[in-house]
Design a protein around this motif. Structure first.
Motif, PDB file in Angstrom:
ATOM      1  N   ARG A   1       0.823  -1.206   0.000  1.00  0.00           N
ATOM      2  CA  ARG A   1       0.000   0.000   0.000  1.00  0.00           C
ATOM      3  C   ARG A   1       0.859   1.258   0.000  1.00  0.00           C
ATOM      4  O   ARG A   1       0.584   2.217  -0.724  1.00  0.00           O
ATOM      5  CB  ARG A   1      -0.928  -0.004   1.215  1.00  0.00           C
ATOM      6  N   SER A   2       1.906   1.263   0.801  1.00  0.00           N
ATOM      7  CA  SER A   2       2.778   2.440   0.882  1.00  0.00           C
ATOM      8  C   SER A   2       3.448   2.721  -0.457  1.00  0.00           C
ATOM      9  O   SER A   2       3.620   3.873  -0.855  1.00  0.00           O
ATOM     10  CB  SER A   2       3.836   2.244   1.967  1.00  0.00           C
TER      11      SER A   2
ATOM     12  N   LEU B   1       0.737   4.140  -2.981  1.00  0.00           N
ATOM     13  CA  LEU B   1       0.381   5.537  -2.744  1.00  0.00           C
ATOM     14  C   LEU B   1       1.331   6.491  -3.459  1.00  0.00           C
ATOM     15  O   LEU B   1       0.941   7.578  -3.883  1.00  0.00           O
ATOM     16  CB  LEU B   1       0.372   5.830  -1.243  1.00  0.00           C
TER      17      LEU B   1
ATOM     18  N   GLU C   1       0.752   7.871  -7.427  1.00  0.00           N
ATOM     19  CA  GLU C   1      -0.278   8.819  -7.844  1.00  0.00           C
ATOM     20  C   GLU C   1       0.295   9.865  -8.804  1.00  0.00           C
ATOM     21  O   GLU C   1       1.298  10.518  -8.509  1.00  0.00           O
ATOM     22  CB  GLU C   1      -0.892   9.524  -6.643  1.00  0.00           C
TER      23      GLU C   1
ATOM     24  N   TRP D   1      -7.097   8.573  -5.374  1.00  0.00           N
ATOM     25  CA  TRP D   1      -6.138   7.522  -5.693  1.00  0.00           C
ATOM     26  C   TRP D   1      -6.047   6.520  -4.543  1.00  0.00           C
ATOM     27  O   TRP D   1      -6.009   5.307  -4.755  1.00  0.00           O
ATOM     28  CB  TRP D   1      -4.769   8.141  -5.970  1.00  0.00           C
ATOM     29  N   GLN D   2      -6.057   7.035  -3.326  1.00  0.00           N
ATOM     30  CA  GLN D   2      -6.025   6.161  -2.154  1.00  0.00           C
ATOM     31  C   GLN D   2      -7.256   5.256  -2.119  1.00  0.00           C
ATOM     32  O   GLN D   2      -7.159   4.080  -1.760  1.00  0.00           O
ATOM     33  CB  GLN D   2      -5.957   6.985  -0.874  1.00  0.00           C
TER      34      GLN D   2
ATOM     35  N   ASP E   1      -7.243   1.200  -1.908  1.00  0.00           N
ATOM     36  CA  ASP E   1      -7.921   0.482  -0.835  1.00  0.00           C
ATOM     37  C   ASP E   1      -9.007  -0.454  -1.375  1.00  0.00           C
ATOM     38  O   ASP E   1      -9.238  -1.532  -0.812  1.00  0.00           O
ATOM     39  CB  ASP E   1      -8.525   1.478   0.160  1.00  0.00           C
TER      40      ASP E   1
END
Length: 377
Positions: free
Chosen positions: A4-5, A8, A11, A215-216, A220
């Protein structure tokens, strides 16, 4: 798989960075699926265009007040499916608005005339009729459902589907795409995916990009889909669909995602999702086949020689021979698949009802794709 990091930080990337991201996604696709792109030759059955939800981007849904709200009759369903059978279709896709009888007396009365209290009961009846009277396999896309509702449909569905669209709760607020749409509550959508997993139903889901999510939110949503697949192993494909603005909707002037945004999201999906999950993009919403293939897709979804895309009627399906030629030019073969993917055909795994499983030796080739490839290209 992408963390996930790490996701992110992607983007807005473009240029050489986006090219490199797509290359990585394409490599993973090639390692798992080889040099083959697939599609499903299907016929679309819009069983009802009434719905209790009012999404801000939808033109499919019609109200009784408009005079266009409709439920297809059994004779209309059979006529459409038989046309598809003559054209070599293998899949009957039932797409419909969600629980219109909960909102409209007109829908409830029409169902009563057909001998049913609930739309999902009528769906089951018509899917059973397809199995009894044709050679096609039903795929049921009836939206959010309970465990009991899905259990009742499993014996008549080779596969099922429902777009998550987004896990963003922000989209449920007033003025947003999913306002006043009880079936688009993220927890309800995710529970439907979990129920499908508990019942071993081969399932299709996906995200709709450009409807006001961040974007997040996309990250998710994909992570949530993948987590459920890791637990149950039943998600056969994920669609990344780009929002297209339509006249007459609340979002008619809402900006559409551009091609780079679509490429970023496709590559993101391929790098987040389990490699076994097929990645699909609709070929009629943005005819940039090379860009989609380079971003990691391996499937074009359903293409019909008989019926239009009722969700996006202004976007014609590509000619399958033209799509095949484009794929060959990119170094890939286009092959027809069934609505259920090869890894779910093993009768011992219990993904298919025994009556459905007994049909598969006649429909599937040894590699699990459609045994009879339509010879029009």
């Amino acid at each position: 798989m992408l963390k996930r990091s790490e996701a992110l930080q992607l983007e807005g990337i473009t240029g050489p960075d986006l090219f490199s991201l797509c290359q990585n996604a394409g490599r993973i696709r090639d390692e798992h699926f080889g040099r083959v792109l697939t599609y499903s030759r299907k016929v679309f059955i819009p069983l009802t265009n009434m719905c209790r939800d009012t999404c801000g981007y939808c033109t499919f849904v019609k109200t009784p007040k408009s005079g266009e709200g409709n439920i297809m009759l059994p004779s209309e369903v059979l006529e459409t499916v038989l046309k598809g059978q003559k054209q070599g279709c293998k899949e009957a896709l039932f797409s419909l608005g969600e629980k219109p009888e909960a909102r409209y007396r007109y829908a409830k009365d029409k169902l009563a005339m057909l001998g049913h209290d609930a739309m999902l009961d009528y769906v089951r009846e018509q899917a059973q009729a397809v199995l009894e009277k044709t050679s096609l396999l039903p795929h049921i896309n009836a939206g959010a459902m309970s465990l009991a509702e899905m259990r009742a449909l499993k014996p008549v569905a080779a596969s099922m589907g429902m777009m998550i669209e987004s896990t963003s709760k922000h989209l449920m607020k007033k003025g947003q795409a999913h306002f006043a749409c009880p079936d688009k509550e993220p927890e309800i959508r995710l529970n439907t995916l979990k129920y499908a997993g508990q019942l071993d139903i081969p399932f299709t889901t996906g995200i709709l990009i450009g409807i006001g999510e961040t974007w997040q939110d996309r990250i998710d949503s994909l992570l949530a889909i993948n987590q459920i697949h890791q637990e149950y192993g039943h998600i056969q494909e994920v669609i990344v669909q780009n929002f297209r603005a339509k006249a007459g909707t609340e979002m008619a002037k809402h900006p559409e995602p551009d091609l780079d945004d679509m490429r970023r999201t496709l590559a993101l999906a391929r790098l987040i999702l389990d490699p076994s999950i097929s990645l699909q993009a609709p070929p009629n919403l943005e005819e940039r086949y090379g860009s989609y293939v380079s971003a990691g897709i391996n499937d074009w979804g359903g293409i019909s020689p008989v019926t239009q895309d009722f969700i996006n009627p202004e976007r014609a399906w590509p000619q399958i021979d033209s799509l095949a030629e484009a794929c060959r030019g990119l170094g890939y073969d286009l092959k027809e698949r069934l609505t259920v993917y090869p890894q779910y055909l093993d009768e011992k795994r219990g993904y298919l009802d025994p009556a459905l499983a007994s049909r598969m030796p006649f429909l599937a080739a040894q590699n699990g794709l459609a045994a009879e490839q339509w010879k029009n290209f």
